[in-house]
Design an enzyme around this catalytic site. Structure first.
Site, PDB file in Angstrom:
ATOM      1  N   LYS A 217       0.865  -1.174   0.000  1.00  0.00           N
ATOM      2  CA  LYS A 217       0.000   0.000   0.000  1.00  0.00           C
ATOM      3  C   LYS A 217       0.901   1.223   0.000  1.00  0.00           C
ATOM      4  CE  LYS A 217      -3.543   2.489   2.443  1.00  0.00           C
ATOM      5  NZ  LYS A 217      -4.601   2.417   3.440  1.00  0.00           N
TER       6      LYS A 217
ATOM      7  N   LYS B 288      -2.130  -1.483  -3.890  1.00  0.00           N
ATOM      8  CA  LYS B 288      -2.991  -0.304  -3.856  1.00  0.00           C
ATOM      9  C   LYS B 288      -2.161   0.953  -3.937  1.00  0.00           C
ATOM     10  CE  LYS B 288      -5.996   1.896  -0.564  1.00  0.00           C
ATOM     11  NZ  LYS B 288      -6.591   1.805   0.727  1.00  0.00           N
TER      12      LYS B 288
HETATM   13  C1  PBG Z   1      -7.533   3.203   5.529  1.00  0.00           C
HETATM   14  C2  PBG Z   1      -7.733   3.155   4.066  1.00  0.00           C
HETATM   15  C3  PBG Z   1      -7.511   4.142   3.093  1.00  0.00           C
HETATM   16  C4  PBG Z   1      -7.962   3.626   1.893  1.00  0.00           C
HETATM   17  C5  PBG Z   1      -8.434   2.336   2.164  1.00  0.00           C
HETATM   18  N1  PBG Z   1      -8.261   2.056   3.503  1.00  0.00           N
HETATM   19  C6  PBG Z   1      -7.006   5.533   3.206  1.00  0.00           C
HETATM   20  C7  PBG Z   1      -5.637   5.786   3.641  1.00  0.00           C
HETATM   21  O1  PBG Z   1      -4.834   4.878   3.852  1.00  0.00           O
HETATM   22  O2  PBG Z   1      -5.317   6.965   3.811  1.00  0.00           O
HETATM   23  C8  PBG Z   1      -7.991   4.339   0.576  1.00  0.00           C
HETATM   24  C9  PBG Z   1      -9.001   3.822  -0.403  1.00  0.00           C
HETATM   25  C10 PBG Z   1      -9.330   4.739  -1.516  1.00  0.00           C
HETATM   26  O3  PBG Z   1      -8.695   5.785  -1.750  1.00  0.00           O
HETATM   27  O4  PBG Z   1     -10.285   4.408  -2.234  1.00  0.00           O
HETATM   28  N2  PBG Z   1      -6.263   2.973   5.990  1.00  0.00           N
END
Ligand code: PBG
Length: 341
Positions: free
Chosen positions: A213, A266
């Site tokens: 991520k 992601k």
């Molecule tokens: C929570 C989380 C996030 C997303 C999914 N789970 C935001 C972040 O990490 O700041 C982002 C998903 C999206 O942008 O569609 N940790």
């Protein structure tokens, strides 16, 4: 090559190339293109992220994600019913937490009857056949918007956060969740969650780990949706540097060793190489999260009249699958489903 393209005496007059291999022969009709198509999207490939709002009869459209709503649980149930009709079998739940319920430790995340737990329970009761996943992270619950516990010097402390995430996973498991999806990027959380689940007899609950991520600027609209923008600093001390791919492979090895059932990359489109490389090296299923910013950009382009939303979504999701994703979390699911039936 010169030989392949040389003109034979007999065709010279017609200006024809003497060329046995003509890839365009397989692009001549829709039928033949369909026959040789290598990647096909199927409704079962898609997971729909759902934002759940407290209360009743609420449908709040998210300004930066037109067409996507924060729905109260009653409306969420109707939405799931509609998605089922379209062939969807998996949803991922995100609970909206009102500002006044957030605190520095994200305590609401561990309240046994919180909105996430209530939603899991209700959805599994109404739709037992639907795969229910829950995002496991503290950012929607903390008043500072970070995914973990913050110490006096402003650091996001790893091990203490992992403890809370394991507790949070247990709460979801007790409510009947099928899959927990830790999205925080703390070290060692998969092992800790696995052991917490197993100790309570939840060895059937799977872990979809957000393995790679990235600290991405594509999450903006999501943070609007959950009102979870970091109030100080950024997430670069835990989410990955967009410049790195070998580090993603290291994360994948660790997650696999710690007991993850599935790995997630992601965002999706800017990281197709990461999806492909992880897929090459693991035997676990690999998913991708086509995130909020990726969705919002397409809608913005469409609204300006510059691109065709449906076509761009279809092309994007097909490309994500072509790169190696076995499944995709996407806000565009509802739009593309009628196109891939
Ligand atoms: C929570 C989380 C996030 C997303 C999914 N789970 C935001 C972040 O990490 O700041 C982002 C998903 C999206 O942008 O569609 N940790």
């Amino acid at each position: 090559m010169t030989q392949l393209l040389s003109k034979s005496a007999s065709t010279q007059a017609l200006n024809k190339l003497d060329m046995p291999s003509r890839p365009r022969r397989l692009r001549r009709s829709d039928a033949i293109r369909g026959l040789v198509q290598e990647t096909r999207l199927h409704p079962r490939d898609l997971i729909v992220p759902l934002f759940i709002a407290p209360g009743d009869r609420r449908t709040d459209e998210i300004t930066s994600m037109p067409g996507i709503f924060r729905l109260s649980l009653d409306h969420t149930l109707r939405e799931i019913e509609a998605l089922c009709t379209l062939g969807i079998r998996a949803v991922d739940l995100f609970a909206y937490v009102a500002q006044e319920m957030k605190d520095s430790r994200g305590s609401e995340a561990l309240r046994p009857d919180n909105l996430l737990a209530e939603s899991i329970r209700t959805i599994k009761k109404e739709f037992p056949e639907i795969l229910v996943m829950a995002d496991i992270a503290l950012d929607p619950y903390t008043d500072h918007g970070h995914d973990g516990i913050v110490n006096a010097s402003g650091d996001i402390v790893n091990d203490e956060t992992v403890e809370v995430l394991s507790e949070m996973s247990l709460l979801a498991a007790r409510a009947g969740v099928d899959v927990v999806a830790p999205s925080d990027m703390m070290d060692g959380r998969v092992a800790s969650i696995r052991s917490a689940l197993d100790q309570e007899g939840f060895e059937q609950v799977s872990i979809l780990s957000y393995t790679a991520k990235y600290a991405s600027s594509f999450y903006g609209p999501f943070r609007d949706a959950l009102d979870s923008k970091p109030r100080f600093g950024n997430k670069k001390t835990y989410q990955m540097n967009p410049a790195n791919v070998r580090e993603a492979l290291r994360e994948a090895e660790l997650d696999e060793a710690e007991g993850a059932d599935m790995l997630l990359v992601k965002p999706a489109l800017p990281y197709l190489d990461v999806i492909a490389k992880i897929k090459e090296r693991t035997h676990l299923p690999v998913g991708a999260y086509h995130v909020s910013g990726e969705y919002a950009m397409v809608i913005a382009g469409e609204r300006a009249g510059w691109i065709k939303g449906d076509d761009v979504f279809l092309e994007s999701l097909t490309s994500i699958k072509r790169a190696g994703a076995d499944f995709i979390l996407t806000y565009a699911a509802k739009r593309v489903l009628p196109l891939i039936q």
